[in-house]
Design an enzyme around this catalytic site. Sequence first.
Site, PDB file in Angstrom:
ATOM      1  N   ASP A  91     -14.500   1.633  10.339  1.00  8.34           N
ATOM      2  CA  ASP A  91     -13.339   2.399   9.886  1.00  8.34           C
ATOM      3  C   ASP A  91     -13.570   3.864  10.254  1.00  8.34           C
ATOM      4  O   ASP A  91     -14.570   4.452   9.856  1.00  8.34           O
ATOM      5  CB  ASP A  91     -13.233   2.229   8.360  1.00  8.34           C
ATOM      6  CG  ASP A  91     -11.846   2.566   7.829  1.00  8.34           C
ATOM      7  OD1 ASP A  91     -11.072   3.186   8.570  1.00  8.34           O
ATOM      8  OD2 ASP A  91     -11.569   2.209   6.668  1.00  8.34           O
TER       9      ASP A  91
ATOM     10  N   ASP B  44      -7.212   2.502  13.464  1.00  4.36           N
ATOM     11  CA  ASP B  44      -8.501   3.128  13.182  1.00  4.36           C
ATOM     12  C   ASP B  44      -9.520   2.196  12.560  1.00  4.36           C
ATOM     13  O   ASP B  44     -10.534   2.670  12.059  1.00  4.36           O
ATOM     14  CB  ASP B  44      -8.292   4.323  12.253  1.00  4.36           C
ATOM     15  CG  ASP B  44      -7.953   3.875  10.845  1.00  4.36           C
ATOM     16  OD1 ASP B  44      -7.181   2.912  10.715  1.00  4.36           O
ATOM     17  OD2 ASP B  44      -8.464   4.470   9.889  1.00  4.36           O
ATOM     18  N   GLU B  45      -9.291   0.904  12.553  1.00  8.77           N
ATOM     19  CA  GLU B  45     -10.299   0.031  11.958  1.00  8.77           C
ATOM     20  C   GLU B  45     -10.255  -1.361  12.557  1.00  8.77           C
ATOM     21  O   GLU B  45      -9.228  -1.808  13.079  1.00  8.77           O
ATOM     22  CB  GLU B  45     -10.146  -0.047  10.447  1.00  8.77           C
ATOM     23  CG  GLU B  45      -8.862  -0.649   9.983  1.00  8.77           C
ATOM     24  CD  GLU B  45      -8.826  -0.775   8.463  1.00  8.77           C
ATOM     25  OE1 GLU B  45      -9.603  -1.561   7.905  1.00  8.77           O
ATOM     26  OE2 GLU B  45      -8.028  -0.061   7.843  1.00  8.77           O
TER      27      GLU B  45
END
Length: 427
Positions: free
Chosen positions: A28, A122-123
Amino acid sequence: MSRRQLQRPGPRPATTGDDTGCTVLHIDMDAFYASVELRSRPELRGTPVIVGGLGGRSVVLSATYEAREYGVHSAMPMGRARRLCPQATVIPPSHDSYAEASRGVMEVFRSVTPLVEPLALDEAFLDVAGAQRRLGTPRQIGELIRARVEDEQGITCSVGVASTKFVAKLASARAKPDGLLVVPRDDVVAFLHPLPVGALWGVGEKTEEALTRLGLRTIGDIATTPESTLRRALGNAVGAHLFALAWGRDERSVVAQEPDKSIGAEETFARDVDDPAVVLRELLRLSERTAARLRATDSLGRTVSIKVRFADFTTITRSKTLGEPTDVARVVYETARGLYEALGLQRARLRLVGVRVEGLVDAESTPRQLALSGGGEEWRAAEQAADQAAARFGAGAVRPATLVDREVRPSGRRSAPSGPGNGNPKV
DNA sequence: TCTGGGGTCCTTTTGCCC
DNA sequence: TCTGGGGCAAAAGGACCC
């Protein structure tokens, strides 16, 4: 970018645990959008920065940890955030650069293992079982990824290492910012049980309230409640799911990117709108955006749905399933318009409208039945031409379809659509 | 404080067919 | 012919995620 932080981070647990069998990594990015912005604004490092729109109705998309000290967090209305932290620098979002940074980090992940399951820009989850002989233990692989992401993208990330997806996810949240945490198999239950119920993936505001009414505050409380009680209070699926998670049971495996199930667009008006003509124009714009994305991803969708949010925030949806799937803006729009008009809203004040196409299938492997559908094949050809013009000359080169509507209505002989089924007589 | 935009999944209701 | 109910798909709503 996680909406909720773990409420009581507590002492950062030791990162020396045994990572045997802990082949699931959750990675993350830390304050992703804000971190991307700071790459080009290094003078702002160490200061409160908020990424969010400037309009009156926008919300915080991302905030640096310095801004979070003041209580700012993502999804918070911008007005409130600015009152909480007036000295923060506010940066309007630049989605293209986030998408590009995201491609960069996903590439790093995929160089480690093909088993990458992105959850957001983003993860992602990674299954590194097959990479261990080449790259080392899961912890070593996590550290390698952290170093490479920082080197190549100039942003930091946090990594959770565990034997299941949801424990890995909780671990990365606990490791933030810029850390790595291994939760050994034998420690899972001890790790989970003190955490508040809200930390569980799938427990939001409503479920948390329901759990509180049952007197359940921690994951350990859930674990010691009969499963039947949870099912009754929360519904079968949620109850069973939370009970399993509370004991660390999570059978879901990491699966590389699945195709999207729906594509849509929605827009909140700057001010509430009660003029049907304005609403229709917006539905047209949203239909075009949605259909363009369908075509760009070689998808067709069978169900068109609209979403209408009233001034008081109550929201309704209406949907219609077509005879055959489409990627034609005109078809999406006409369906959306029909759904909207059937509501008979007169001059109700609307805050938001949206268009979504569901039931997506792959365009390549789906034969078109033109004659049956009246499916606007000529519109499709015109829209594809517009796609090409936009690709060559930029989106601004393409004229709004409100004008197209008047000038090139497809009647009689005009364009010669290419592709399967060409030559069907129209109307 | 006043709530974005992109999605997924689950539950309940409704309509249809047999 | 009317009615009940099972099974199914579509529709609608809502919770949740980032």
